[in-house]
Design a protein around this motif. Sequence first.
Motif, short mmCIF file in Angstrom:
data_model
loop_
_atom_site.label_atom_id
_atom_site.label_comp_id
_atom_site.label_asym_id
_atom_site.label_seq_id
_atom_site.Cartn_x
_atom_site.Cartn_y
_atom_site.Cartn_z
N ASP A 111 0.80 -1.16 -0.15
CA ASP A 111 -0.03 0.53 0.00
C ASP A 111 1.09 1.70 0.07
OD1 ASP A 111 -2.63 -1.37 0.40
OD2 ASP A 111 -2.93 -1.27 2.18
N HIS A 160 -5.12 4.23 4.20
CA HIS A 160 -3.76 3.22 4.16
C HIS A 160 -3.03 3.49 4.75
CE1 HIS A 160 -6.67 1.55 0.37
NE2 HIS A 160 -5.64 0.38 0.78
N HIS A 161 -2.21 2.59 5.68
CA HIS A 161 -1.30 3.03 5.81
C HIS A 161 0.26 1.94 5.80
CE1 HIS A 161 -2.83 6.13 8.70
NE2 HIS A 161 -4.15 4.71 8.80
N GLU A 164 -13.78 0.35 3.64
CA GLU A 164 -14.00 -1.11 4.25
C GLU A 164 -12.83 -1.38 5.45
OE1 GLU A 164 -12.01 -4.78 2.47
OE2 GLU A 164 -11.14 -5.41 3.83
N ASN A 180 -12.69 -7.41 7.59
CA ASN A 180 -13.20 -8.81 6.47
C ASN A 180 -13.22 -9.60 7.06
OD1 ASN A 180 -13.04 -10.42 4.10
ND2 ASN A 180 -11.10 -9.32 3.49
P1 ATP Z 1 -8.40 -2.66 1.36
O1 ATP Z 1 -9.00 -2.88 -0.16
O2 ATP Z 1 -8.95 -1.24 2.22
O3 ATP Z 1 -6.95 -2.11 1.00
P2 ATP Z 1 -7.55 -4.48 1.96
O4 ATP Z 1 -8.62 -5.68 0.97
O5 ATP Z 1 -6.96 -5.10 1.38
O6 ATP Z 1 -8.50 -2.99 2.11
P3 ATP Z 1 -7.69 -6.44 4.13
O7 ATP Z 1 -6.47 -7.48 3.99
O8 ATP Z 1 -8.62 -7.64 4.12
O9 ATP Z 1 -7.92 -5.29 3.25
O10 ATP Z 1 -7.87 -6.58 5.77
C1 ATP Z 1 -8.47 -6.26 6.62
C2 ATP Z 1 -8.26 -4.82 7.09
O11 ATP Z 1 -7.76 -3.93 7.34
C3 ATP Z 1 -9.12 -4.38 6.08
O12 ATP Z 1 -10.61 -4.55 6.38
C4 ATP Z 1 -8.67 -2.71 6.84
O13 ATP Z 1 -9.89 -2.28 8.20
C5 ATP Z 1 -7.57 -2.69 7.19
N1 ATP Z 1 -6.82 -2.51 6.43
C6 ATP Z 1 -5.54 -3.04 5.43
N2 ATP Z 1 -4.78 -2.54 4.55
C7 ATP Z 1 -4.52 -1.45 5.80
C8 ATP Z 1 -3.92 -0.41 5.45
N3 ATP Z 1 -3.23 -0.51 4.39
N4 ATP Z 1 -3.88 0.26 5.99
C9 ATP Z 1 -4.70 0.72 7.60
N5 ATP Z 1 -5.86 -0.28 7.05
C10 ATP Z 1 -5.86 -1.60 6.32
#
Ligand code: ATP
Length: 873
Positions: free
Chosen positions: A75, A85-86, A208, A211
């Motif tokens: 990300d 996103h972090h 989101e 999950n």
């Molecule tokens: P997104 O589509 O927003 O990048 P993701 O589908 O990559 O999310 P998951 O892999 O399902 O996310 O991760 C579970 C949860 O972790 C997500 O619902 C989100 O709240 C959080 N999350 C995911 N990536 C990040 C990020 N880079 N920074 C902060 N929170 C995150």
Amino acid sequence: MNAQQTRQTFLDFFEKKSHHIVSSAPMVIKDDPTLMFTNAGMNQFKDIFLGNSPVKFPRIANTQKCLRVSGKHNDLEEVGHDTYHHTMFEMLGNWSFGDYFKKDAINWAWELLTDVYKIDKDRLYVTIFGGDEGDNLQPDMEAHDLWKAHVPENRILRGNKKDNFWEMGDSGPCGPCSEIHVDIRNNQERAEVDGATLVNTGDPKVIEIWNLVFMEFNRLANGSLQPLPAKHVDTGMGFERLCMVLQQKQSNYDTDIFQPIIGKIADISGIRYGAADKTDIAMRVIADHVRAIAFAIADGQLPSNNKAGYVIRRILRRAVRYGFTFLKTDEPFIHKLIPVLSEQMGSYFTELKSQQVLVEKVISEEEASFLRTLSHGITKFNNYLESNQQNALIDGAFAFELYDTYGFPIDLTGLMAREHGKEVDMAGFSKGLELQKERSRKDASIEVEDWIVLDDKTPETFVGYDTLSVTTKITRYRKVHTKGKDAYQIALASTPFYAESGGQVGDRGVLKSGDQIIQVLDTRKENNLIIHLTGAIPANPAEILVATVSEDARTDTANNHSATHLLHHALRNIIGTHVEQKGSYVHPDYLRFDFSHFQKVTEEEIHEIEKQVNSMIRQNLVLDEMRDIPFDKAKEAGAIALFGEKYGDSVRVIRFGNSVELCGGTHVHATGQIGLFKITSESAIAAGVRRIEAITAGKAEAFYHNQLSLISEIKELVKNPVDPVKGIRNLLEENQKLRGQLEQISLEKVNELYHQLMAGSRDINGCRLITGKVNLDAGSAKDLAFRLMDASDNHLIILGTLHDDKPGITVAISGPLVNTGKYNAAAIVRELAKEISGGGGGQAHFATAGGKNPGGIESALVKAAALVARIAS
Ligand code: ATP
Ligand code: MG
């Protein structure tokens, strides 16, 4: 609700639902070749999902430090430019291992969000897996129907495989997932556009947060799906996003998690957050990156030039560059944010507090060093501009060099190019980058075939603490292909082979199957499974075999491992309890121990440490091993736990006297076996981190033996077997005395020559010619010639010299004679040098020549007289 309370509420909620709360695993992963950093809460449970580790607690919940900057989840480019996103973030998660499934997972998630956190139900949307033809899977109607009890039909959206089918990797456990999204727009915006149309479209205000993954399949290497015998739940909720929602903010950076850090950046730079887009982005990037860097270092990952260390270095440089370019910070400042971060997060993540000094030191040094290359790179860039004024494009290969050698991010090069009305040839740059990536892909690629399972009932167990040889059988094996070579990975029902971990190298040895002997080249662990690396498999893999570890290597390794514990103990005793282990390597031949300490360990300290370790060896402290005791008990017993290590609920404790450590390695039964301990080097490996290397037992003995032979040889040479030091001192004194005598003698000789030569001088037309052959080195000959020259206004000196069989000619002429314009020493010396087959030169009043023919000296002197006569006339 503030961030602390939000985290605690989550944990309390699941604790009440009979979940066992565990701590976050380290963010940096050390024993998984497929993953450098934890990128999801489930990583630490991978071996449970794969069936390699037993289920101790069927329900678990925690908050997990995650980093998404490489591989499948990256990300990095979003960070700071968007608001949610972090790089490093916390993932709240709850797990079921073969226990509850979709129903409880969905109901509890809903209860927590709406009843406990009181999020407005109208703002929530959920997604379910819509099915996939390729995998021959139907939509997940079970999840759909469960959600219908809470959410109106039009808020349950169907998603594709990309968003709603979760996979651990190319192969392994997988299954449909169901996401929860939240709409944080204001009422007017919500009235105008239906939130459902914005789900999973990248809208920063419909995002989101949670999950829920339902693991029900195992994907094989050939791509097909197999149902899992036990079904699992794996959920992940973004903590920072949750805090944003609960604190009614529009950006994660506006919550109490980030605001203190951003405030400090504003203080340092003198720029207000909110003043301009570009400076805001820079502040968000820095506030984000400092967390990733600090947690990585606290977990034991120092910035470096490869692998995980390079990822951390790049993140740090990225932050420095954002500061340098947009906030105009040209001095290290990121390390100054650490106290603020530690204040904000250190009470839950105590490693930040206990490692704070080290983290600050490492960051400040890295910053300073990159700032140095930054300005070097800028100089290089300006030079390039100057010599390529006519070109509108900056050469891509040059941009790549800046990137590769000076650590210059390409966007910085682009920015600087634009300031001069130019562009970077991006195609050329990408080509360089591609080539580099290709090289590293090639280095890393290993193809792994599916396991061939012979026995999936018998658990694989390690018996190597108690025995070095067992009769056992293969439970599974697979073929691997790396760098053009085939090899095998074999798992055994029970094995005495220690798999590389905790810094100790893997065992080597043999598998004996019938008449066949197969060498075990190394032993590693993957997802907690012990894998024996071999070049072959038995002709009949299902047959009983005998697995035997190489005893010599194991004994040497155990000596070094136990000595490492004693060294650690002695270090803390002698240089202080701030000493924290930062790494170690235990090999049969030597040991290496890295630790935090801020200056060189002095000679005296080294000596004290060796003395203390050797004394513990002589006390013959008996190994006190406690296997499988609860982690808390171990800490009570005084065991030193390392940050950045992953410990299970039950641990092994190794005690020798007062040295108590958590350790899975192999050790001596009593310290006496180590015999002898000797430190061979002490050095710095990074800011605030020192390294000691040492040897034990036979290797230490050989070391002393070599030193003693050296002394014997010296004694013999100086012919003083009792006191060779006195012998050497005498020699030195004598040498000094002789040198003085020699100088005196040559001085007398020169004096004598001076008088002889003066006496032999003759007049040629107003010039007094002095010639002679002398056995003097160049320096003495020059001194002599100068003395003769200064003795009168009209002296012309020509000396033929012979020293160490090398002929030479020295010519000196008194000033007034030179001033007549007739005489030139350099011209004379060149002419005469021909006689000795040489050449030379110098000034008008003094010149020298060297040659190859000593026999020519006499004739040169004869020629000299004739030559001077010619000049003088
Ligand atoms: P997104 O589509 O927003 O990048 P993701 O589908 O990559 O999310 P998951 O892999 O399902 O996310 O991760 C579970 C949860 O972790 C997500 O619902 C989100 O709240 C959080 N999350 C995911 N990536 C990040 C990020 N880079 N920074 C902060 N929170 C995150
Ligand atoms: Mg993502």
